[in-house]
Motif scaffolding. Sequence first.
Motif, PDB file in Angstrom:
ATOM      1  N   LEU A 192      13.388   7.332 -79.693  1.00  0.00           N
ATOM      2  CA  LEU A 192      13.750   8.486 -80.509  1.00  0.00           C
ATOM      3  C   LEU A 192      14.342   9.527 -79.563  1.00  0.00           C
ATOM      4  O   LEU A 192      13.652  10.049 -78.695  1.00  0.00           O
ATOM      5  N   GLY A 241      16.693   6.741 -83.541  1.00  0.00           N
ATOM      6  CA  GLY A 241      16.730   8.024 -84.219  1.00  0.00           C
ATOM      7  C   GLY A 241      17.187   9.130 -83.300  1.00  0.00           C
ATOM      8  O   GLY A 241      17.329   8.948 -82.082  1.00  0.00           O
ATOM      9  N   LEU A 251      16.684  13.466 -82.945  1.00  0.00           N
ATOM     10  CA  LEU A 251      15.959  14.629 -83.442  1.00  0.00           C
ATOM     11  C   LEU A 251      16.155  15.810 -82.496  1.00  0.00           C
ATOM     12  O   LEU A 251      16.076  15.655 -81.281  1.00  0.00           O
ATOM     13  N   GLN A 296       7.606  17.547 -88.517  1.00  0.00           N
ATOM     14  CA  GLN A 296       8.811  16.718 -88.493  1.00  0.00           C
ATOM     15  C   GLN A 296       8.791  15.755 -87.313  1.00  0.00           C
ATOM     16  O   GLN A 296       9.209  14.601 -87.435  1.00  0.00           O
ATOM     17  N   GLU A 315       6.301  12.958 -88.095  1.00  0.00           N
ATOM     18  CA  GLU A 315       6.846  12.060 -89.117  1.00  0.00           C
ATOM     19  C   GLU A 315       7.972  11.212 -88.539  1.00  0.00           C
ATOM     20  O   GLU A 315       8.111  10.028 -88.882  1.00  0.00           O
ATOM     21  N   ALA A 316       8.763  11.784 -87.652  1.00  0.00           N
ATOM     22  CA  ALA A 316       9.842  11.032 -87.010  1.00  0.00           C
ATOM     23  C   ALA A 316       9.275   9.871 -86.201  1.00  0.00           C
ATOM     24  O   ALA A 316       9.814   8.759 -86.221  1.00  0.00           O
ATOM     25  N   VAL A 370       8.216   7.155 -88.645  1.00  0.00           N
ATOM     26  CA  VAL A 370       9.367   6.467 -89.241  1.00  0.00           C
ATOM     27  C   VAL A 370       9.950   5.451 -88.263  1.00  0.00           C
ATOM     28  O   VAL A 370      10.191   4.293 -88.614  1.00  0.00           O
ATOM     29  N   VAL A 371      10.157   5.880 -87.028  1.00  0.00           N
ATOM     30  CA  VAL A 371      10.750   5.003 -86.019  1.00  0.00           C
ATOM     31  C   VAL A 371       9.796   3.857 -85.662  1.00  0.00           C
ATOM     32  O   VAL A 371      10.211   2.712 -85.503  1.00  0.00           O
ATOM     33  N   LEU A 377      15.883   6.973 -88.020  1.00  0.00           N
ATOM     34  CA  LEU A 377      15.814   8.382 -88.372  1.00  0.00           C
ATOM     35  C   LEU A 377      17.199   8.978 -88.151  1.00  0.00           C
ATOM     36  O   LEU A 377      17.516   9.487 -87.088  1.00  0.00           O
ATOM     37  N   SER A 382      19.860  11.402 -90.229  1.00  0.00           N
ATOM     38  CA  SER A 382      20.136  12.223 -91.397  1.00  0.00           C
ATOM     39  C   SER A 382      21.575  12.013 -91.857  1.00  0.00           C
ATOM     40  O   SER A 382      22.425  11.559 -91.077  1.00  0.00           O
ATOM     41  N   SER A 436      18.841   5.917 -98.284  1.00  0.00           N
ATOM     42  CA  SER A 436      17.482   5.386 -98.158  1.00  0.00           C
ATOM     43  C   SER A 436      17.325   4.188 -99.094  1.00  0.00           C
ATOM     44  O   SER A 436      18.174   3.954 -99.972  1.00  0.00           O
TER      45      SER A 436
END
Length: 218
Positions: A79, A100, A102, A110, A113-114, A117-118, A124, A126, A170
Amino acid sequence: MIRVLIADDQGMVRTGFTVFLSAQPDIVVVGEAADGREALQRAAELTPDVVLMDVRMPVMDGLDATRRLLSSGSESKVLILTTFDLDDYVYEALRAGASGFLLKDASAAQLAEAVRVVAAGDALISPGVTRRLIREFARLGPRPAPAAARLSELTERESEVLALVAQALSNQEIARKLVLAEQTVKTHVGRMLMKLGLRDRAQAIVYAYETGLVRPGE
């Protein structure tokens, strides 16, 4: 527990991230690194599930470290973290295999949560990041296509799903668009990634554009 390695050249940033993530019941910070080379060494020793990788670091930057880590066959997900929301970083990070992207000013919630998700194998990215990625493909023009022949192994539905993934939709959004159950979409995504030998949705987006399945502006 999701095992995390934090790679950043600023000690205060590492400490802050460690405090944020250690407060989560399902995340444990197993180590830290102050530059890209140390990140590679620590990742080899600790085999984290997720590496939070800063872009700008001494000795070896985060993009080079990501490229080397993932080309070595590591199962860790990366990430990318940066204070700079720049097109080149987005493009190169995803092409290097990062899962991802970020910004460092993300909230603690956030960030946590990132990581989740990863770690779960999702990307991740957007819609805003995807738009910049598309602009970069358009600016660079045609590139040598990677094993485009593998696209023929996909079913028509899987190709359709890949094209929608490339738009950063998604599973829920794809399900609505194709009038399918979300679990069915998830199954199609999993099979598509397996057939193409891709790590996650981030790689799928890059693959879709580089093979010409999706073109900028479509």
